[in-house]
Structures are given as structure tokens and as C-alpha cells.
Motif scaffolding. Structure first.
Motif, PDB file in Angstrom:
ATOM      1  N   GLN A 291      -1.194 -29.932  31.568  1.00  0.00           N
ATOM      2  CA  GLN A 291      -0.060 -28.675  31.462  1.00  0.00           C
ATOM      3  C   GLN A 291       0.681 -28.961  30.265  1.00  0.00           C
ATOM      4  OE1 GLN A 291      -0.033 -31.299  33.577  1.00  0.00           O
ATOM      5  NE2 GLN A 291       2.207 -31.743  34.226  1.00  0.00           N
ATOM      6  N   LYS A 292       0.744 -30.098  29.713  1.00  0.00           N
ATOM      7  CA  LYS A 292       1.560 -30.294  28.620  1.00  0.00           C
ATOM      8  C   LYS A 292       0.969 -29.827  27.187  1.00  0.00           C
ATOM      9  CE  LYS A 292       4.993 -33.469  26.528  1.00  0.00           C
ATOM     10  NZ  LYS A 292       5.619 -32.516  25.832  1.00  0.00           N
ATOM     11  N   GLY A 293       1.756 -29.179  26.540  1.00  0.00           N
ATOM     12  CA  GLY A 293       0.826 -28.772  25.231  1.00  0.00           C
ATOM     13  C   GLY A 293       0.915 -29.532  24.159  1.00  0.00           C
ATOM     14  N   GLY A 294      -0.013 -29.253  23.334  1.00  0.00           N
ATOM     15  CA  GLY A 294      -0.122 -30.048  22.103  1.00  0.00           C
ATOM     16  C   GLY A 294      -0.627 -31.560  22.280  1.00  0.00           C
TER      17      GLY A 294
ATOM     18  N   LEU B 246       7.620 -39.105  27.194  1.00  0.00           N
ATOM     19  CA  LEU B 246       7.733 -37.890  28.213  1.00  0.00           C
ATOM     20  C   LEU B 246       6.311 -37.301  28.695  1.00  0.00           C
ATOM     21  CD1 LEU B 246      10.125 -35.911  25.851  1.00  0.00           C
ATOM     22  CD2 LEU B 246      10.451 -36.723  27.970  1.00  0.00           C
TER      23      LEU B 246
ATOM     24  N   GLN C  69       5.566 -38.373  32.186  1.00  0.00           N
ATOM     25  CA  GLN C  69       6.491 -37.848  33.138  1.00  0.00           C
ATOM     26  C   GLN C  69       5.473 -36.498  33.740  1.00  0.00           C
ATOM     27  OE1 GLN C  69       9.434 -38.900  33.849  1.00  0.00           O
ATOM     28  NE2 GLN C  69       8.665 -40.168  32.299  1.00  0.00           N
TER      29      GLN C  69
END
Ligand SMILES: Nc1ncnc2c1ncn2[C@@H]1O[C@H](COP(=O)(O)OP(=O)(O)OP(=O)(O)O)[C@@H](O)[C@H]1O
Ligand SMILES: Nc1ncnc2c1ncn2[C@@H]1O[C@H](COP(=O)(O)OP(=O)(O)OP(=O)(O)O)[C@@H](O)[C@H]1O
Ligand SMILES: [Mg+2]
Ligand SMILES: [Mg+2]
Lengths: 266, 266
Positions: free
Chosen positions: B6-9, B152, B155
Motif C-alpha cells: 500500500q506504500k507508494g513508489g 518507514l 511500519q
């Protein structure tokens, strides 16, 4: 000042936290508002709040009948630097406020009493163009777009500017795009030179149009890729606390100085 | 095989495109399904479709009363490599199918007739845990998580695995997480070593639990940061067409070889 880009992982949080820290060190009273339910800016600063502490979530749900005092939401995290923390519940705001009146102005209304206390307010937006980002845009005078000088990054800019236009037309006519912060920059590559040239040409052409990004530019300096910037969040530190003289710290300090010189004219 | 985070890039698209290209070069018939309304995988491959060509959007809206033949949606883009392209309308699927029956199984149902034709199906998910990603998960047997070895990034992994558990429990009991692809990797930094150690410990502990990521691991090799990987999308090329012997190409070729050796046992 809203820092937005619907593309993820482009340096929004890293820029908000370190730019704010640099402005605070220059003696400017600075406030960070963490709009992202992932709460990365809150984490990055090492801020932990207990359940009763107010957060951005409370500000967004705050109604005129029972307004929340935004000043109680601020955590004073360092000299000259406050933050209104994020919580995971914020993710639900999209559905919870789906048909609420003035759902785009919740943040703007809530932070009115605070604005006189801070010279700079930096809003960290999540990677989307949904209600949280729209609240960030509606509450701001300036938009800054952190991005990487990569091909796929350029693709998203069109959609982003469309959203800014929409907000400027319908909700917040004073909104303007100050420019782009080049993040994780690799200076001597052909790719970054080409992308930067494309961006500068685009901004040059925009000078002739009546658009919110008229006068926007590529802000300098670019923030070079520097592993220290990725390390300091794990210690809850800003780059200035972690590695005062590394390239990442120098870049953000210079960027802050340039922004302050520019903004202080107004 | 669903590539999600779900984290971008974090390298989902870059990994799907280049891994698929490497598998195709090894002679494996490979299909890419682009679930992202931003259509970066489609763009990366240089695929352009006219308005009547079927896309993932059509497959998702396809109903039992008037089924769409998924085979007509495939664009044969290179030897052994097909892609079902994405279109921006896909973004609306979240609302359009909000209360539709079997809204999580639309993709799975639609691609049934195709599965016998391809040895590898790689699904590129958007940076969110919404309906598009859920369809990708429901249609897959394996989940691969591209991520950066950054604080991050770690996380977000908890939330991601929670979602995979949910899909495994409610929709797709065969779903398992094969592991993590380390993307944009900077090998000799203290940060990456610590994060990789954390990940390997986590996977080691999971061997004792009955979870979908039991047996998951850090897939090797890590994909090193290499500007060529960011340059080739602007030419609509895979890394093997753009810079056959650069580190990025070598890493993806080796990763594909390792995956093929492993998967071919089943
Ligand atoms: N200049 C830099 N050099 C090295 N690493 C960086 C740099 N800027 C950011 N990073 C790292 O890259 C990752 C993504 O950055 P960041 O979280 O700031 O992006 P973001 O746009 O806020 O992401 P999201 O869309 O998830 O909110 C983080 O792990 C961060 O530590
Ligand atoms: N190993 C690498 N070295 C250098 N650049 C890379 C590498 N992997 C990916 N990139 C670049 O980083 C950016 C993000 O990668 P990519 O688009 O693959 O991530 P993503 O997870 O698919 O993003 P999104 O969440 O937006 O779908 C792109 O510009 C890509 O070209
Ligand atoms: Mg962020
Ligand atoms: Mg992608």
C-alpha cells in the motif's frame, strides 16, 4: 503550505519534517499538521500521544455545535516546532464525512485560531487526492509538490494540477502552487536533467496562463539522495539532530533559507 | 502472483515489468495484469490501446449475464509476454462495485479461461488496500511484497499482512506470501542491513505459526538502485531492451531465474 503528491514515497513526509525543523532553527515558529493516517510525520518526529490527546482526526470531526480547540491538539515537539499528530482513524474520514456539510473546510475552520501563532504551517498530505488531501489544500495558501525527477513521476503531475485547479475554482481562490521540490535527486544522470528541463519548460509556458501554478518553479536546491535522511526517522530524529552536516541536512537547510527569504517578503 | 504494497513508489511496477520480461526471456509464457488506474505498467511496456480495446476495467465490470472474454483483453506485447492493460476509469471501481455481489472475485472469475495459457501471471497492484488490490489478492496464489529497506517501509508491513490474512480467511484460503523483494537497495548501508535483519528475524519467527506468510522470506537477489531502471519506462522499454547488462538487468534476471527454479518444482 500543503505538501502534496498522490504518488507515494516521493519525499512528502521527509520534506515536511526536515524543512520545518530547518525553519524552526532559523527562529521561525513552525507548525506541522500530519494529515496522513499512516502518521509518518508524527513517527518521524518521535511523537507519541496517549488516547485522550487530540489529533487531526478530532479537528476534522469537530462540529460548530461543539468545536474543538485546535491549540489543545498541538504537541510542542522542539523549540519553535509544534505538530498536530495523526492517528490511523483518520483513514475513515472519507466515509464518515461523506455527506457532511463543509467537509472540505473542516481543517481550515479548525485551525483558524492557531494561524496567528505560527509563521509557517506545513501540512503533510497522504498519497491520494481524497478528502484528507482536499482538506489540506482548502486550508492552505501555497502548494508544494515533492517529487522525484523520474519519468513515471511526471505522469502524475497533470492529474495533481487538475485537482489543485478544482480546489482553487470551487473552494479556495487564493490557492497557488509555489513549485516542486526535487527529492531523492541524482544530479548527474541524464534522466534527472531531462525531467528537470521538462519541468522548467512547463513552468515557463505557464507564466502566460491564468492558472494556480503561474509563477511556480523548481525550488532550489534539489534534495540529494542521502541514506541519512532514511535513517533518522528510526530514531525519531530530524536530520539536524541525527547528522547535522551531511548533504541531506545541508540541502534542507539551504532550501529553508531560500523559502524564508522569499516568503518573508510578503 | 500479486505484487502489492500500500506504500507508494516502492518498486511494484518496476518489479512486475522487469521480472515478467526476464521470465519471458527464459521461455516462460507470462501475463501481466495492470490493476493500477495510473496504468504505469501499461505505460512502461509502451502499450497504447484505442477506446474499444478491452481492459482490466471491462473484466471487473463483466457480469455473469454478459461475460467478457478475458483473452480478448490481452495485448501481446513481446515474445512470451502478454499484458491486460489498465485504464484510468478503473479508479471508479471502488464506488461502482461498492455493493455488487462477489465484488472481490471479479478478476478471479474473469481470468479463469486464461490460466491454462500462461505459466506465470503477475498482477501489479495500486498503492492501496482497496477493492482493486483485493481483487488482485483474491485472484492469486502467491503474494510478493516489493519494498525498500527503510524504517518507514517496515511500519506498513503489519497492516499489509493483516489484509492478506483477511483475504486468506474470508476469500482465498490458498493465498500465501512468498516473500519480499528488496527494491532500490543500497547494500552497504547500516540502515539496509538492520532492516533486512529485522525482516529475516520476523520471517524466521513466522515458521512456527499458522499464517499465510509462514515460509516467506527475503527473496534474492535484492534489486540494487540503478538509474537505468528509472530511465527505461520513458522509452516504453524493459530493462533488457534498454541496458541488457546493467546491474538492474542482472538483478532482475537472477531474481527471475531463482523464482523459476523454485516455482517449477510445483
Ligand atoms: N533524499 C532522500 N534520500 C534518501 N532517502 C530518502 C530521501 N527522501 C526520502 N527518503 C526515504 O524514502 C522513503 C519515502 O519517503 P517519504 O516517506 O518522505 O515519502 P512520502 O511521499 O511521504 O511517502 P507517502 O506517500 O507514503 O506518504 C522513506 O523511507 C524516506 O526515509
Ligand atoms: N531499483 C531501482 N533503481 C532506481 N530507480 C527505481 C528502481 N526501482 C524503481 N525505480 C523508480 O522509482 C520510482 C517508483 O517505482 P515504481 O513506480 O516501480 O513503484 P510502485 O510501487 O509501482 O509505485 P506506485 O505505488 O505509484 O504504483 C519509478 O520512477 C521507478 O522508475
Ligand atoms: Mg508521507
Ligand atoms: Mg506502480
Amino acid at each position: 503550505m500543503a505538501f502534496m503528491n498522490q504518488k507515494g514515497g516521493v519525499g512528502k513526509t521527509t520534506t515536511v519534517v526536515n524543512l520545518a525543523a530547518a525553519l524552526a532553527e532559523l527562529g521561525k515558529s513552525t507548525l506541522i499538521i500530519d494529515m496522513d493516517p499512516q502518521a509518518h510525520a508524527t513517527l518521524h518526529l518521535g511523537v507519541e500521544i496517549d488516547e485522550d490527546h487530540l489529533s487531526v482526526y478530532d479537528l476534522l470531526l469537530s462540529a460548530e455545535t461543539d468545536p474543538v480547540d485546535a491549540r489543545r491538539a498541538v504537541v510542542k515537539t522542539r523549540e519553535n516546532l509544534g505538530v498536530i499528530p495523526a492517528v490511523t482513524d483518520q483513514a475513515a474520514v472519507e466515509t464518515e464525512l461523506a455527506n457532511a456539510p463543509q467537509r472540505h473546510l473542516r481543517l481550515r475552520n479548525a485551525i483558524q485560531p492557531l494561524l496567528s501563532e505560527y509563521e509557517y504551517v506545513l501540512i503533510d498530505c497522504p498519497p491520494s487526492l481524497g478528502l484528507l488531501t482536499l482538506n489540506g489544500l482548502a486550508a492552505s495558501r501555497e502548494v508544494v509538490v515533492p517529487m522525484q525527477a523520474h519519468f513515471l513521476a511526471l505522469q502524475g503531475v497533470g492529474k495533481l494540477l487538475e485537482t489543485v485547479s478544482l480546489v482553487a475554482r470551487e473552494i479556495n481562490p487564493k490557492l497557488r502552487v509555489s513549485g516542486v521540490v526535487l527529492s531523492m535527486h541524482e544530479e548527474n544522470t541524464r534522466l534527472s536533467k531531462e525531467i528537470v528541463a521538462d519541468l522548467e519548460q512547463f513552468f515557463k509556458d505557464s507564466l502566460q496562463q491564468d492558472v494556480p501554478w503561474k509563477g511556480a518553479r523548481v525550488l532550489r536546491p534539489a534534495i540529494r539522495r542521502n541514506i541519512k535522511l532514511a535513517e533518522c526517522p528510526s530514531f525519531g530524529q530530524t536530520i539536524f539532530e541525527y547528522a547535522r552536516w551531511c548533504p541531506g541536512a545541508m540541502d534542507y537547510a539551504q532550501l529553508a533559507a531560500n523559502i524564508a527569504t522569499e516568503w518573508d517578503r510578503f
